[in-house]
Scaffold this active site. Sequence first.
Site, PDB file in Angstrom:
ATOM      1  N   GLU A  64       0.804  -1.219   0.000  1.00 11.63           N
ATOM      2  CA  GLU A  64       0.000   0.000   0.000  1.00 11.63           C
ATOM      3  C   GLU A  64       0.843   1.278   0.000  1.00 11.63           C
ATOM      4  O   GLU A  64       0.818   2.061   0.961  1.00 11.63           O
ATOM      5  CB  GLU A  64      -0.962   0.004   1.195  1.00 11.63           C
ATOM      6  CG  GLU A  64      -1.981  -1.107   1.140  1.00 11.63           C
ATOM      7  CD  GLU A  64      -3.099  -0.955   2.156  1.00 11.63           C
ATOM      8  OE1 GLU A  64      -2.870  -0.315   3.204  1.00 11.63           O
ATOM      9  OE2 GLU A  64      -4.190  -1.473   1.913  1.00 11.63           O
ATOM     10  N   GLU A  79      -6.670  -7.686  -1.052  1.00  9.00           N
ATOM     11  CA  GLU A  79      -7.006  -7.737   0.375  1.00  9.00           C
ATOM     12  C   GLU A  79      -8.460  -7.366   0.545  1.00  9.00           C
ATOM     13  O   GLU A  79      -8.957  -6.441  -0.105  1.00  9.00           O
ATOM     14  CB  GLU A  79      -6.195  -6.713   1.185  1.00  9.00           C
ATOM     15  CG  GLU A  79      -4.792  -7.088   1.499  1.00  9.00           C
ATOM     16  CD  GLU A  79      -4.149  -6.042   2.439  1.00  9.00           C
ATOM     17  OE1 GLU A  79      -4.862  -5.410   3.244  1.00  9.00           O
ATOM     18  OE2 GLU A  79      -2.934  -5.871   2.325  1.00  9.00           O
TER      19      GLU A  79
HETATM   20  C1  GLA Z   1      -4.334  -2.657   4.758  1.00  7.54           C
HETATM   21  C2  GLA Z   1      -2.957  -3.233   4.933  1.00  7.54           C
HETATM   22  C3  GLA Z   1      -2.911  -4.404   5.843  1.00  7.54           C
HETATM   23  C4  GLA Z   1      -3.784  -4.176   7.048  1.00  7.54           C
HETATM   24  C5  GLA Z   1      -5.166  -3.879   6.581  1.00  7.54           C
HETATM   25  C6  GLA Z   1      -6.124  -3.681   7.730  1.00  7.54           C
HETATM   26  O1  GLA Z   1      -5.034  -3.167   3.717  1.00  7.54           O
HETATM   27  O2  GLA Z   1      -2.356  -3.594   3.718  1.00  7.54           O
HETATM   28  O3  GLA Z   1      -1.573  -4.570   6.244  1.00  7.54           O
HETATM   29  O4  GLA Z   1      -3.299  -3.104   7.798  1.00  7.54           O
HETATM   30  O5  GLA Z   1      -5.169  -2.698   5.846  1.00  7.54           O
HETATM   31  O6  GLA Z   1      -7.412  -3.424   7.267  1.00  7.54           O
END
Ligand code: GLA
Length: 666
Positions: A153, A312
Amino acid sequence: MTTKVPWSDGRLCYGGDWNPEQWPPEVWREDVALMRAAGVNLVTVGVFAWSRLEPEPGRHTFDWLDRVLDLLHANGIRAALATPTASPPPWFSLRHPDALPVTADGGRLTHGSRDTYCAAAPAYRDAARSIAEVLAARYAHHPALALWHVHNEYGTTCHCPHTEAAFRRWLTTRYGDLDALNDAWVTSFWSQHYSDWAQVGTPRATQYLANPGQLLDFRRFWSDTLLSAYTEQRDLLRAANPAVQVTTNYVLGDWVPVDHARWAREVDLVAIDHYPSAIGAGAQEQTAFAADLARGWARHAAGRPAPWLLAESAPNQIHTAGRMHTKEPGRMTRHSLAHVARGSAGVMFFQWRAPAGGAERFHSAVVSHAGADTRVFREAADLGAALGRLAGTAPGRVEAGVAIAYDAASGWALRHPGMPRAGLDHPGEAAAAHRALWHAGVTADVVPPGAPLDGCRLLVLPALYLASDATVDWVRRHVHAGGHLLVTWLSGVADEHARVRLGGYPGAYRDLLGVRVEEFHPLADDEHVPLTGGGTGRIWSETVHPAGAETISAYAGGVLDGRPAITRHRIGDAYAWYVSTRPDDGTYRRLLTEAAGLAGVTPTCPGAPEGVEAVRRHDGLLYLLNHTDRPQRVPVTGLDLLTGATADGSLTVPPGGVAVVREEPS
Ligand code: GLA
């Protein structure tokens, strides 16, 4: 961008983030057995494992990761192997304090969470390349490796001296000389004229309103800086084994200083993380919007429809509005399949197993603190089986006749201080148009300016504030090819430097729309203006003078009483609509349904009851998602791949359930 899915045997990806570094080996074996039981075929490993891979500078400990990858391979599960560069170890921060990020008000952050690095700091970039390089050397040909997952991210920002120097270099390349920069930033205002590059800095905290050109360029620069941090890792991973794809997971939101459309050309597979902030019905609207956005980026980069990946999502609870919200049975499956319907090559969760401690100890997981004897695990296993039944279907190609433009920079610019109203929100306006169409049963693409528009009969510009000449040209080409257009307030008001286009709003599109806007009348949060023909406008209103367009709806009351609110301009056989306020949801839905209908675009599955989402794909599948708590009958003929049931004229989709119908002519 190659737009392949990680493998070519037709299976959809299924799995999530797995953190074996948090557990002893006996838990790994239990996890892998559970993954097999759930139909998992891909796990993301090593995302936050830097301190376990390099406990001291230059000393690497790979034995555990060797065993993990071998274990996965022995069990037929592939790995999306991450480079762990989103969370440098404590030794790194102690050794390189200059690589810790500096906030806009000059404070230096300390170690203690994640993402405590500056992407412009040479020490960070060296260390990141070096750990990626050793991972590539060791694992690029490991048989479990399916995909490289670079970083996590990208989205942090910084104002340290390294960043400032890099910003100046970026500006020098962009503008060539200071005259061009002074002109683009309109530095004649408030005595901001620069006479030496050394005077130009990042937009740190300042006394009053900051310069909009500087703010916008800083975001663009930072997006490019993060992108170069990604591409240098990508290039060395690719060099180690060109057969393995490389990507990174996008985090969504207009706070993110990343132009994901531009990045889409640099990843082999667009991958997004999606956590709806809404909890009720809004969550499915957000899911559809995010998925269509990802599909738009993938298609834009590939120049043709292309799959993308939900990298995710939350298997159960999400944290929003200050507390955890548990997903009721069926929601996780339905929302996961909604992403697949709209082109995702699979479903990935964050996370596989809930950690015993750490900052995200109460984030949801497939294997929760209660273990695997849970309804969530059982639902995840059922989803794995359902995805197995969809093997061989082709993600990426969705039938849509409407395209909604989405532009990261317009979102950033509308957030600048000194705008006519606070809370202006381009992504929110794009989502509102998408929501109105979603409720009308009309499937839309969400595309960056410049994207291919073949198949698009109606193009919507929702508060698309910035209009470069290239964007204007893209819109004109669509209209001149006979396409319909619907433009909402504040679109085309500024150029790509956020300088106002003069002569009356919306400067870039006045002639196409046949209107000239003289004055803005922004509304208060709780203000509504009635519109003739029913409905109300919110957020915004303005003095619109028709210049060729006909008035479809006028303001009814207030200072704009009787003046046009919504207009329509005939161009050949098509219409160019102008919407000078944000209609309430029902009115917007009717308006967009009419505009789409006149453009020849009808609902995806006419006759599908309210609350049933229908997505038709070019692979002959019709996805039906029942978001209601009642069984719903849908007119369709074909075979439901999930249940094996045949439908001859109609199919009943259970409450909260999903059907994936291979349609036959009825
Ligand atoms: C993001 C991050 C993860 C985690 C999630 C929690 O997507 O990539 O590492 O922190 O959020 O929702």
